[in-house]
Design an enzyme around this catalytic site. Structure first.
Site, short mmCIF file in Angstrom:
data_model
loop_
_atom_site.label_atom_id
_atom_site.label_comp_id
_atom_site.label_asym_id
_atom_site.label_seq_id
_atom_site.Cartn_x
_atom_site.Cartn_y
_atom_site.Cartn_z
N LYS A 1 0.34 3.51 -2.89
CA LYS A 1 -0.89 4.29 -3.14
C LYS A 1 -0.66 5.81 -3.23
CE LYS A 1 -3.91 0.72 -1.20
NZ LYS A 1 -4.53 0.22 0.05
N TYR B 1 -2.71 -2.21 -10.33
CA TYR B 1 -2.66 -2.07 -8.88
C TYR B 1 -1.77 -3.16 -8.26
CZ TYR B 1 -4.05 -2.36 -4.01
OH TYR B 1 -4.01 -2.43 -2.64
N VAL C 1 1.25 -3.61 3.94
CA VAL C 1 1.25 -4.90 4.64
C VAL C 1 2.55 -5.70 4.44
CG1 VAL C 1 -1.27 -5.13 4.71
CG2 VAL C 1 0.01 -6.08 2.77
N SER D 1 0.80 -1.24 0.00
CA SER D 1 0.00 0.00 0.00
C SER D 1 0.83 1.28 0.00
CB SER D 1 -0.93 0.03 1.21
OG SER D 1 -2.10 -0.68 0.92
N TYR E 1 -4.04 3.39 7.78
CA TYR E 1 -5.22 2.55 7.97
C TYR E 1 -6.11 3.18 9.05
CZ TYR E 1 -2.17 -0.70 5.45
OH TYR E 1 -1.33 -1.26 4.54
#
Ligand code: GLU
Length: 424
Positions: free
Chosen positions: A67, A189, A259, A64, A241
């Site tokens: 992102k 992605y 992660v 992530s 998160y």
């Protein structure tokens, strides 16, 4: 290199080395194969010097952490309005892999959850997924200052196990939320999540954001300051998160975790930080990574809401070179608050001089609101029957218009001569 800084970082790593809480992410099977004991910390200064401690050369997948960088890329490519029409900027309050879309607009709540990241991927321009991935990889690599590698095993593992993300992509497609084919958006992605970095790469990528899009290592302007400001904003509110509130309170830096066990944190204008430790907590954040960032912030005073006395430092010196003339020397990076203080000081003290000379020759940067304020100071002083002259050899404050010809000088001596002429 400063030995003291190196000792600080080594000490912080040692402080948390014994922590073994958390577990490897295993919903992507390949992620459960990494060495759980890996532990690396890297800190890049804003001029590109990197301190490293522990396993700073171990590569891991970004997951992530990709992102915010793809979000920055599409902001850069499409402009903020087009991106805002597709992806929100509100914290979702839900897990990263929930279908968090706005009930009315069907837009993903923000680009840091999977739904928002998949929409961002669908907006990356290119004729094929390969084209788009080239652009993504090139952009990340430009931020890191080296060409990043790809982990094919992790990519295949996530492709084979990614039903949830596939479901998200197809649902988004059914809402008309995607800018491209759902399989292509998803493929991009998963590919971006499988790009490999070290904690040093993350520190360098962070320092590129800390410098407003300029990679201090390569000197390349990768993106612009407005893109970075928006990207850092969503990192503050949505980067960690469901622990965003706890993170901002305790650490106080825009950040993004993944992660795979990495965290990138940014102290605007100052530092980029990369941490790696793959055991994650139930929210998805690296356990030791969080602890390290918390210690760094507390021990080195890095919280971005720490109130500094910077505004008071705008005036570097005040002196009267002769009766009736006062020179104000202004230096550093001037923002609105600093300029306001300069202007207020000069107008407040105007009974003590006939002419004020504002010497801005040692200014480093000045924001537009601060510039406008200082450019208007002559008019303010004139209304008080005083003169305001400007020493501005590089034109950083005064607009290049004839109206300023008699007010702007290259040196204090020139301004003093002019002040003398005006008095006679
Ligand atoms: N590729 C991972 C996923 O979508 C990234 C998750 C994360 O790092 O938060 O499940």
């Amino acid at each position: 290199m400063t030995a003291l800084v190196q000792r600080y970082l080594d000490g912080i790593l040692a402080e948390h080395a014994g922590v073994s809480q958390g577990a490897l992410a295993n919903y992507i099977p390949e992620l459960a194969c990494v060495d759980p004991t890996g532990f690396g910390l890297s800190v890049s200064s804003s001029d590109g010097y990197v301190y490293e401690s522990g396993d700073a050369d171990v590569q891991f997948t970004m997951q992530s952490i990709s992102k915010p960088f793809t979000y920055a890329l599409v902001l850069n490519q499409l402009g903020q309005d087009d991106v805002d029409a597709r992806i929100g900027v509100e914290p979702s309050g839900e897990g990263f892999n929930k279908i968090s879309v706005d009930q009315v607009t069907n837009m993903p709540k923000n680009p840091m959850i999977n739904a928002g990241a998949i929409v961002a991927c669908s907006l990356v321009p290119g004729r094929s997924v390969d084209d788009r991935f080239d652009l993504v990889r090139e952009f990340y690599s430009a931020c890191a200052g080296r060409s990043l590698d790809f982990d094919d095993d992790v990519y295949r593992s996530e492709r084979a196990s990614g039903s949830r993300n596939r479901g998200i992509a197809y649902l988004l497609d059914s809402f008309g939320a995607l800018g491209a084919d759902p399989d292509d958006a998803l493929d991009l992605y998963i590919r971006q999540c499988s790009l490999k970095v070290t904690s040093t790469d993350l520190a360098r990528m962070g320092s590129t954001l800390a410098r407003g899009g300029l990679n201090p290592l390569t000197g390349r302007q990768v993106t612009d300051a407005a893109v970075v400001r928006r990207t850092l904003s969503v990192m503050v509110t949505c980067g960690m998160y469901d622990a965003a509130g706890e993170w901002v309170s305790a650490v106080g830096m825009p950040a993004k975790s993944g992660v795979g066990g990495g965290i990138v944190a940014v102290l605007p204008g100052q530092l980029g930080i990369g941490v790696y430790s793959p055991r994650i907590d139930d929210k998805g954040n690296s356990v030791r990574g969080m602890l390290v960032c918390r210690s760094l912030s507390q021990q080195l005073g890095l919280h971005f809401l720490t109130v500094s006395s910077e505004a008071h430092a705008a005036i570097r010196g005040v002196y009267n070179p002769r009766p009736g003339v006062r020179v104000y020397e202004v230096h550093g990076d001037l923002l609105f608050a600093g300029a306001e203080q300069v202007a207020r000081t000069a107008t407040r003290d105007c009974a003590e001089f006939d002419t004020a000379i504002l010497d801005v020759s040692r200014l480093h940067t000045i924001s537009e609101p601060a510039r406008a304020l200082l450019a208007g100071l002559s008019d303010d002083l004139q209304a008080l029957n005083k003169r305001g002259l400007l020493v501005d050899p590089s034109g950083s404050v005064a607009p290049a218009t004839a109206a300023y010809d008699d007010l702007v000088f290259a040196t204090v001596e020139d301004a003093l001569t002019a002040a003398g002429d005006q008095r006679s």
